[in-house]
Enzyme design. Structure first.
Site, short mmCIF file in Angstrom:
data_model
loop_
_atom_site.label_atom_id
_atom_site.label_comp_id
_atom_site.label_asym_id
_atom_site.label_seq_id
_atom_site.Cartn_x
_atom_site.Cartn_y
_atom_site.Cartn_z
N ARG A 272 0.81 -1.21 0.01
CA ARG A 272 0.03 0.01 -0.19
C ARG A 272 1.06 1.40 0.05
NH1 ARG A 272 -3.67 -2.90 -1.25
NH2 ARG A 272 -5.64 -3.30 -0.24
N GLU B 298 -4.34 6.89 -4.23
CA GLU B 298 -4.78 6.65 -5.79
C GLU B 298 -6.06 7.08 -6.03
OE1 GLU B 298 -4.30 2.18 -5.52
OE2 GLU B 298 -2.36 2.37 -4.73
N HIS C 132 -1.64 0.08 -9.92
CA HIS C 132 -2.20 -0.84 -8.91
C HIS C 132 -2.78 -2.03 -9.55
CE1 HIS C 132 -3.83 -1.02 -4.53
NE2 HIS C 132 -3.47 -2.33 -5.15
C1 LIG Z 1 -10.81 1.56 -2.42
O1 LIG Z 1 -11.85 2.64 -3.01
C2 LIG Z 1 -11.50 3.91 -2.83
C3 LIG Z 1 -12.80 4.92 -3.11
O2 LIG Z 1 -12.74 4.62 -4.44
C4 LIG Z 1 -10.29 4.46 -3.38
O3 LIG Z 1 -9.89 5.54 -2.68
C5 LIG Z 1 -9.18 3.29 -2.89
O4 LIG Z 1 -7.85 3.66 -3.28
C6 LIG Z 1 -9.37 2.04 -3.18
N1 LIG Z 1 -8.72 1.09 -2.44
C7 LIG Z 1 -7.87 -0.08 -2.76
C8 LIG Z 1 -6.96 -0.75 -2.27
O5 LIG Z 1 -8.26 -0.21 -4.07
#
Ligand SMILES: *[C@@H]1O[C@H](CO)[C@@H](O)[C@H](O)[C@H]1NC(C)=O
Length: 332
Positions: free
Chosen positions: A246, A275, A293
């Protein structure tokens, strides 16, 4: 007792048949189709009333947001299990879940191949300058600015966090063979002899021998910025940092500084603190390979993850518990 309901929160893309086969005989399957968080909260009293299990994919966050304290506190008291599709579950406030008697599972194992492959790609790309090389070809610049690089077989790889993904990366990188070091809270008993363990007290000793550091620690309050200025400076000069965990587990600003002043030789990043936004300073650093990602973007892993999350719900309905409870909920 009323027939229990399972709420499918976020899209199931591959395991449609499995959803029906695994959960159909045990519960009513209700699709979460709220366009907004507000609508979701309202319909918890109506369409979604009486839900016992929730399947969660982070794709639902675009509409109803992450499972933060506010959302978890609004879930009806009937909810007993949230089966999250993903290895990292930082999008769920597990402490509030615990306080409310809601169990949370993730999908360890299912992501190992795809994420370890992503890390391996970043290791190779950063070590051999393949990302700059490709940009060169596309830009008509051929080998301009490319210095002869290093063979991975001459390099030492340090794995920070020896869970399933770190372990799989160790196996893949050993094929070169890279020399493998690792740090995790405890030594992993099934790790082969060729991987050398370093406890917390000997972390600096590990970093001082490291050509490539690959990060595999989950994001929690305690791990935010876990790898920062001190750790980057403890690495060998010219070392490469790879992150597929992360973004917030490392101090990205400190990483950028260490690359800019020449202490680090580059980086391979699949994850970022905010992200899908990426710090534009990274675009200016040619020795950095960037991915959007992609860690679990394979149909094989995604199917495995869906089935694994569904299996946790099935096990909960049939035996009272699933296999993949997250550590925070195992502690008493
Ligand atoms: C999960 O979704 C949120 C909102 O869309 C976003 O900000 C976040 O990066 C996402 N997390 C992952 C690990 O994909």
């Amino acid at each position: 007792m009323a027939w229990p309901k399972v709420l499918i929160c976020g899209d199931i893309i591959w395991a449609h048949d499995e959803t029906k086969e695994m959960l159909g005989p045990l519960a009513d399957i209700v699709l979460m189709d709220s366009p907004s968080r507000e609508d979701f909260f309202k319909r918890l009293q109506t369409d979604y009333a009486g839900i016992v299990g929730i399947y969660r994919h982070n794709s639902s966050a675009d509409r109803i947001g992450i499972f933060d304290a506010e959302l978890v506190n609004k879930l009806p008291s009937t909810v007993k299990w949230i089966a999250h599709n993903g290895a990292g579950y930082d999008q769920i406030d597990v402490h509030v879940c615990k306080a409310r008697g809601i169990q949370v599972s993730n999908t360890p194992g299912a992501v190992d191949d795809a994420t370890a492959t992503t890390a391996l790609y970043l290791v190779i790309s950063a070590a051999r300058q393949f990302s700059i090389a490709e940009r060169n070809v596309r830009g008509g610049k051929w080998k301009t600015g490319l210095a002869p690089a290093r063979d991975p077989s001459t390099l030492t790889l340090a794995i920070f966090g020896m869970g399933g993904i770190g372990f799989r990366l160790a196996e893949l990188a050993r094929a070169f063979p890279m020399r493998i070091l690792y740090h995790s809270r405890n030594p992993r008993p099934d790790t082969p002899d060729w991987a050398e363990y370093f406890p917390r007290e000997r972390l600096n000793e590990m970093l001082a021998q490291t050509d490539v550091l690959s990060v595999h620690a989950p994001l929690k309050k305690e791990t935010e910025g876990l790898i920062g200025e001190k750790e980057f400076r403890a690495l060998k000069k010219g070392a490469i940092v790879v992150n597929t965990a992360r973004g917030k587990v490392i101090d990205e600003a400190a990483l950028i500084r260490a690359i800019k002043d020449g202490h680090l030789g580059g980086a391979g990043l699949d994850v970022f603190p905010d992200e899908p936004n990426v710090n534009p300073e990274l675009f200016e650093l040619p020795s950095v390979t960037l991915l959007p990602h992609m860690g679990t973007e394979t149909r094989d892993s995604q199917r495995k993850m869906e089935v694994r999350a569904l299996q946790n719900l099935k096990d909960f309905f049939t035996s009272g518990s699933g296999n993949d409870l997250v550590p925070e909920l195992k502690q008493t």
